[in-house]
Design a protein around this motif. Structure first.
Motif, mmCIF file in Angstrom:
data_model
loop_
_atom_site.group_PDB
_atom_site.id
_atom_site.type_symbol
_atom_site.label_atom_id
_atom_site.label_comp_id
_atom_site.label_asym_id
_atom_site.label_seq_id
_atom_site.Cartn_x
_atom_site.Cartn_y
_atom_site.Cartn_z
ATOM 1 N N THR A 518 -1.130 -1.583 -4.702
ATOM 2 C CA THR A 518 -0.589 -2.494 -3.695
ATOM 3 C C THR A 518 -1.660 -3.465 -3.198
ATOM 4 O O THR A 518 -1.381 -4.646 -2.989
ATOM 5 N N ASP A 616 6.788 -4.468 -9.153
ATOM 6 C CA ASP A 616 6.267 -3.113 -8.984
ATOM 7 C C ASP A 616 7.129 -2.136 -9.784
ATOM 8 O O ASP A 616 8.326 -2.326 -9.921
ATOM 9 N N GLU A 617 6.518 -1.092 -10.282
ATOM 10 C CA GLU A 617 7.227 -0.051 -11.028
ATOM 11 C C GLU A 617 8.076 -0.663 -12.129
ATOM 12 O O GLU A 617 9.281 -0.482 -12.209
HETATM 13 MG MG MG Z 1 2.837 1.705 -5.507
#
Ligand code: MG
Ligand code: ADP
Length: 910
Positions: A518, A616-617
Motif C-alpha cells: 500500500t 490491488d489484488e
Molecule cells: Mg494489501
C-alpha cells in the motif's frame, strides 16, 4: 568387494561434487579409464555390457583434454546416465518402425545427454520401469482387435499381475537406495539376481527421437491444417451418434480430438494384487465384481456397495450416495478401480474410487492406459478408438510448427510422436518426453502471443510523468510514519523510471501479505498528482476499497505544499447523489484521486486526465477489467499489485507482458505467526485454544473448504460448520461469510467483524484477500490438505496484523503421510515465495496458475510443468521474438498461425 561399475559411479559422483576439476582419482579420469575397462570386462556377463564398457571408457578417455566445465559435466552425466539406465540409448529403445535408418541423423547417438536429463524424471517412474531385467518388450505385439481369446479371458477374473516390490533386493553398500534400485543388478554382482517378473519392463528412452523434417511448404502445410478443422464425424468409425457424444466434452473437430488429453494414466504393468495392498495408499485394482447391493444409510442416502475379486483376495468397495451405480456395475463385470485404500473394521476397503469397465485388451497388452475425462454416455472404448483412428491418419501428417532449431536446443520430440505418446505412451519415459514437448508448446505459444500484445499496446504512447527528487523526498518524510524497506524503495524507483517514459508502464508488484504494498501504491498516486494528473486505485471488494480510501485520505492530507490532493471514493454502496458528485469531479478534474471498486470502470465514469492506475489484488480482476480501466485514460500507466506469490520464472511467462518488481523484504518487527498442523482428533483442543484467545478479547477465523472447488459445496460446508461452531463457542458470537452471498452482504459482514460485532468468523476461501482485522489472532483451516501451500499462506495472512501473537492451525484430514508432510512446510517457512516454490515442486504449477486463470483452461498438464521447462520456453520464445517479432520469416509462418489460433481462443489475449 564393490563391482567396477559401483566404483566408477562413486568416483564420478565425487568428481561432480568437486566441480569437475579432474581430481576424483589420482592421475585423472582418462588414465583411470584404461585400467577400469579391463577390470569391468572381466565382470561383464552379457554382450551389451561389453559394449557399454567400451562406450564408457571411450568417453572417459577424452576427459582430460576437455577444456571447460560444461563439457566435463556432460561426460560425467552421460556416463552416470548410461550406467543407471543400461538400455537407454535411442537406438535401442525405439520400436523398429519408428526409426527408418535413412531418416535418422547419424549424430543422434553421439549427441551428449543434456544435463539434467536424469534429474527431470520423477524417481518413482524410473524405479518402476527399471526394476527388472534389462530386456525390452518386443515392439508392437498388439493382438488383432476383436480377439476371441481376449474375450474368453474376460470371463474369468483378471489374473493378478505379479509385481515385485523392492523388499528382497539387497542394496549395495555405499550407494543410496534410490540409485541402487536403478543399477543393473545382474551385472554388478553375483549375489544380486534380478527377481523374476512375468512382464517385460517397458522400454527406456533417455531422449526423444527426432526425424529430419521434410522441407515444409507453407501453402501445403496450411492446407493440411485446414483438414484438422473438419468435424469429428469425418474420422473413421465415428458416426453422428458418437459425434454428438463427443460434442458434450467439447470435441467438435479433428483437432479437438487429437488434443483431447487423458487426465491420467493407469499403469497396467504395475498392478498389485489385492492381497498385497497396504492401507492408505493409492491403488489401481483390476478384478471381477462378485456382488453388488444398495445400502441405505442414515438420512436415506443410498450407497452402492460392491465386492471385487481379483483372484488373490476380495475387497469391499463403497460408493457413498451413488445408488444409481447399481444398475451399471453388475456382478461378473470386470472393472478397473482406482482410489486410495483405507481400513474399516480392520479390513481393507476402497471408498468412492474412480471406476471403469475393463477393456481386456488393455490388460493383455499390460500397458499404460490413458484415462480420459468422460461424460455420461461416452464410453472410454469408443473415445479411445476414435482417437486411435485420428492418430493413425494424422500423427505422421501434422506439420510441425516449432522451428527445428528450437526443438534441437530444447531437446524436444516431434509433434506427431508427441501426440501418439500422449495418447498411448509406450513407457513412462516416452510419456515424459511427450508431456515435455506438449507443455513447452503451450508455454511458447502463450508467451509469443503475450509478447505480441505487449508490443501492440506499447506502440500507443503514454504521457511521461516526471516529478522532482525534492517532491518525492518531502512527501516521504511528511506522509510516512516509518522508513521504507529496501524492497519498497526499489519498487518505487522502478515505478518512477517507468512512468518517466512515453511508453505505458505495465508493472506487476509482487509482495507477500504485509510487505507494505500500500505504501508503494500511495507513492505512485502521489507521483501522478505531482505531475498534475489524475490517478486511480482499484480494489476487488468494497471493504478493501474503503480501507484503502481511509489510508489514502490520511496519507494525502500530509502532502507538503499548498494544494492537497482531493480524494474520492467510488464503490457500489455509495448513494446516487454522492456518485453524481464524484462523476462530475472526475470529469472536470476537481477530484485528483479516486479509490474504489469495479464501480470505477462503469460506463458513466469519465476522467479529465487520468494518467496512472493501480490495481490491488490483481488476480481478482479479469484481464477485460484491466482493459476497461486502461480505456478510462489515455493509455495510462498501470501498476498491478498481488500478494499471491508466484515463482519468478513462472511469473515471467504467464505475465510476459508485465515487468516485475518483487518485494522480498518485510517491514521490521513482524512477529511470525505460529503455525501448527493437527489431525482431526485434535479439533477439540484447537477449539479450546481458540476459546482462550477469545477470552483475551481476540477474534478468530475458521475456514472451511471444500471437497471440490465449488462455491455451492463450500458454502454448504461452511454453513454446517457455522451451526456446529455456534454450539462450541456458545459464550461468543459466531458469524458466517461465504461466496454465495451478495457482495453488499459480504461487505457488511466483514465490516461487522472488523468492528468486533462478533468474535468468530466461519468462512470459505472467499476470505482470502487483503482485509485487515488487526484484532484477529487465530485462524483455523479445516481440511487444509486440500489447498496449495501458497493459498494457505494467503489465509494465514489474515491474522498477525495487529501486533498480537498470532496462530494458524491447519487440520489435515488425510491419512496420507505426504499430505501432512507437505503442510509442515507452513510450520517451517513464513516466506510466501519459498512456499510457492515448494508447492510447485510438490504439486505442480496448477495451484499457482489455476486460481489466477479462473475459468480458463488454456494451460494443460500444469502439474508436470517444471521450472526447467518454463525457463526453456521463455528463453526460446524471447529468442524467436527478438529475431522475428511479427513471425514473418518462412520458418515461423506455421508458428504464427498457431499463435493466432490461440489468440482466437482467448479473447483476453487479443
Ligand atoms: Mg494489501
Ligand atoms: P500488503 O503488502 O499486504 O498490502 P500493507 O501495505 O497493508 O501490506 O502493509 C502492512 C502493514 O505494514 C501496514 O500496517 C503498514 O502500515 C505497515 N508498513 C508498511 N511499510 C512499512 C515499513 N516500511 N515499516 C514499517 N511498517 C510498514
Amino acid at each position: 568387494m564393490p563391482s567396477a561399475l559401483e566404483t566408477l559411479v562413486k568416483i564420478l559422483r565425487l568428481e561432480r561434487e568437486q566441480g569437475y576439476k579432474n581430481t576424483a582419482v589420482i592421475g585423472g579420469l582418462a588414465g583411470y579409464a584404461t585400467g577400469w575397462q579391463e577390470v569391468a570386462h572381466t565382470q561383464a556377463r552379457k554382450p551389451e555390457h561389453h559394449a557399454m564398457i567400451d562406450e564408457i571408457s571411450d568417453r572417459l578417455r577424452t576427459y582430460d583434454a576437455l577444456e571447460n566445465r560444461n563439457e566435463r559435466h556432460a561426460v560425467v552425466s552421460f556416463v552416470l546416465d548410461r550406467v543407471m539406465r543400461p538400455v537407454s540409448t535411442v537406438a535401442e529403445s525405439l520400436p523398429q518402425q519408428e526409426q527408418p535408418p535413412k531418416q535418422r541423423r547419424p549424430e543422434e547417438d553421439e549427441r551428449r545427454h543434456p544435463d539434467g536429463n536424469t534429474k527431470q524424471r520423477p524417481p518413482r517412474e524410473r524405479r518402476e520401469a527399471n526394476n527388472g531385467a534389462p530386456e525390452q518388450r518386443p515392439p508392437e505385439q498388439r493382438p488383432p482387435k476383436k480377439d476371441k481369446a481376449g474375450k474368453k479371458q474376460a470371463a474369468r477374473p483378471a489374473p493378478p499381475r505379479v509385481q515385485d516390490d523392492d523388499d528382497g533386493v539387497p542394496v549395495p553398500a555405499g550407494i543410496a537406495e534410490e540409485d541402487a534400485s536403478r543399477l543393473d543388478y545382474d551385472f554388478i554382482g553375483e549375489a544380486r539376481v534380478p527377481v523374476k517378473r512375468d512382464l517385460p519392463p517397458p522400454p527406456r528412452l533417455a531422449r526423444p527421437p527426432r526425424r529430419v523434417r521434410n522441407v515444409v511448404d507453407v501453402a501445403q502445410a496450411t492446407d493440411t491444417l485446414r483438414g484438422l478443422k473438419a468435424t469429428v464425424d469425418k474420422v473413421r468409425g465415428v458416426g453422428t451418434q458418437t459425434a454428438s457424444q463427443l460434442a458434450k466434452v467439447a470435441i467438435k473437430t479433428i483437432n479437438d480430438l487429437l488434443f483431447y488429453l487423458p487426465r491420467r494414466y493407469d499403469d497396467y504393468t504395475q498392478l498389485l494384487p489385492i492381497a498385497r495392498l497396504k492401507p492408505n495408499t493409492p491403488a489401481t485394482i483390476v478384478g471381477m465384481v462378485r456382488h453388488s447391493e444398495i445400502r441405505i444409510a442414515q438420512g436415506g442416502r443410498k450407497d452402492c456397495h460392491i465386492v471385487v475379486d481379483d483372484g488373490s483376495a476380495l475387497i469391499n468397495v463403497t460408493f457413498f450416495g451413488m445408488g444409481y451405480l447399481l444398475s451399471r456395475i453388475r456382478p461378473n463385470m470386470q472393472v478397473v478401480l482406482r482410489g486410495i485404500t483405507s481400513t474399516y473394521r480392520n479390513r481393507l476397503q476402497l471408498t468412492n474410487p474412480e471406476w471403469e469397465e475393463l477393456d481386456p485388451e488393455d490388460l493383455q497388452l499390460a500397458r499404460i492406459v490413458p484415462i480420459y475425462p468422460l461424460t455420461e454416455g461416452l464410453r472410454p472404448k469408443k473415445l479411445r478408438e476414435a482417437i486411435r483412428q485420428a492418430l493413425d491418419y494424422w500423427a505422421e501428417r501434422l506439420p510441425d510448427y516449432v522451428p527445428e532449431g528450437t526443438l534441437e536446443r530444447a531437446d524436444l520430440a516431434d509433434l506427431g510422436w508427441t501426440l501418439r505418446n500422449l495418447h498411448n505412451p509406450e513407457s513412462w519415459d516416452h510419456l515424459h518426453h511427450a508431456k515435455r514437448r506438449y507443455i513447452f508448446d503451450q508455454l511458447l505459444l502463450l508467451q509469443l502471443a503475450i509478447l505480441g500484445n505487449r508490443r501492440n499496446w506499447q506502440s500507443t504512447p503514454a504521457t511521461p510523468l516526471e516529478v522532482s527528487d525534492e517532491y518525492v523526498t518531502s512527501f516521504l518524510q511528511a506522509a510516512y510514519p516509518y522508513e521504507l524497506t529496501g524492497a519498497q524503495q526499489r519498487a518505487i524507483a522502478d515505478i518512477r523510471s517507468d512512468i518517466a517514459k512515453p511508453i505505458p508502464m505495465n508493472r506487476l508488484l509482487q509482495g507477500d501479505v504485509g510487505s507494505g504494498k500500500t505504501a508503494v501504491a500511495m507513492m505512485a498516486l502521489a507521483l501522478a498528482f505531482g505531475a498534475g494528473k489524475q490517478a486511480v486505485l482499484m480494489a476487488p471488494t468494497g471493504i478493501l476499497a474503503e480501507q484503502h480510501y481511509r489510508n489514502v485520505t490520511r496519507t494525502m492530507e500530509k502532502m507538503p505544499g499548498e494544494r492537497k490532493p482531493v480524494v474520492a471514493m467510488l464503490t457500489g454502496s455509495i448513494n446516487s447523489a454522492e456518485r453524481e458528485r464524484v462523476y462530475a469531479g472526475l470529469a472536470d478534474g476537481s477530484i485528483d484521486m479516486v479509490v474504489g471498486t469495479h464501480a470505477i470502470i462503469q460506463q458513466g465514469v469519465q476522467f479529465n486526465d487520468m494518467a496512472l492506475a493501480v490495481i490491488d489484488e490483481q488476480h481478482r480482476f479479469g484481464v477485460e477489467q484491466r482493459g476497461a480501466l486502461r480505456s478510462k485514460g489515455r493509455n495510462p500507466h498501470l501498476l498491478i499489485m498481488t500478494a499471491t506469490p508466484i515463482p519468478r520464472t513462472l511469473a515471467l511467462t504467464i505475465h510476459a507482458d508485465l515487468d516485475l518488481s518483487v518485494m522480498d523484504e518485510m517491514p521490521p518487527g513482524r512477529i511470525p505467526i505460529k503455525t501448527k498442523v493437527i489431525s482431526p482428533t485434535g479439533r477439540e483442543r484447537a477449539y479450546e485454544f481458540i476459546e482462550e484467545q477469545l477470552k483475551l478479547g481476540r477474534q478468530a477465523f475458521a475456514v472451511y473448504p471444500l471437497v471440490e472447488a465449488s462455491d455451492k459445496i463450500e458454502a454448504q460446508a461452511a454453513t454446517e460448520a457455522f451451526e456446529q461452531l455456534q454450539k462450541v463457542f456458545y459464550h461468543h458470537k459466531v458469524g458466517l461469510l461465504h461466496g454465495r452471498m451478495k457482495p453488499a452482504e459480504k461487505d457488511s459482514i466483514m465490516a461487522d467483524f472488523a468492528a468486533h460485532k462478533f468474535d468468530v468468523m466461519v468462512t470459505t476461501s472467499v476470505a482470502e484477500v487483503g482485509v485487515d482485522i488487526p484484532n484477529a489472532s487465530v485462524i483455523l483451516i479445516d481440511g487444509a490438505n486440500r489447498f496449495g501451500l501458497a493459498q494457505l499462506h494467503q489465509f494465514r495472512g489474515r491474522v498477525g496484523r495487529g501486533g498480537h501473537a498470532s496462530y494458524c492451525l491447519l487440520v489435515c484430514d488425510s491419512d496420507l503421510p505426504e499430505a501432512r508432510e507437505r503442510l509442515t512446510a507452513l510450520e517451517m517457512f513464513s516466506d510466501g515465495f519459498k512456499l510457492a516454490e515448494i508447492d510447485w515442486k510438490l504439486r505442480g504449477a496448477g495451484d499457482l496458475i489455476g486460481t489466477r486463470q479462473s475459468g480458463q483452461s488454456t494451460l494443460q498438464l500444469m502439474d508436470d510443468m517444471s521450472p526447467e521447462l518454463v525457463e526453456l520456453a521463455q528463453r526460446e520464445s524471447r529468442t524467436i521474438f527478438e529475431e522475428d517479432p511479427d513471425l514473418h520469416h518462412e520458418q515461423h509462418r506455421l508458428l504464427a498461425q498457431r499463435v493466432n489460433m490461440l489468440r482466437d481462443d482467448r479473447s483476453d489475449l487479443s
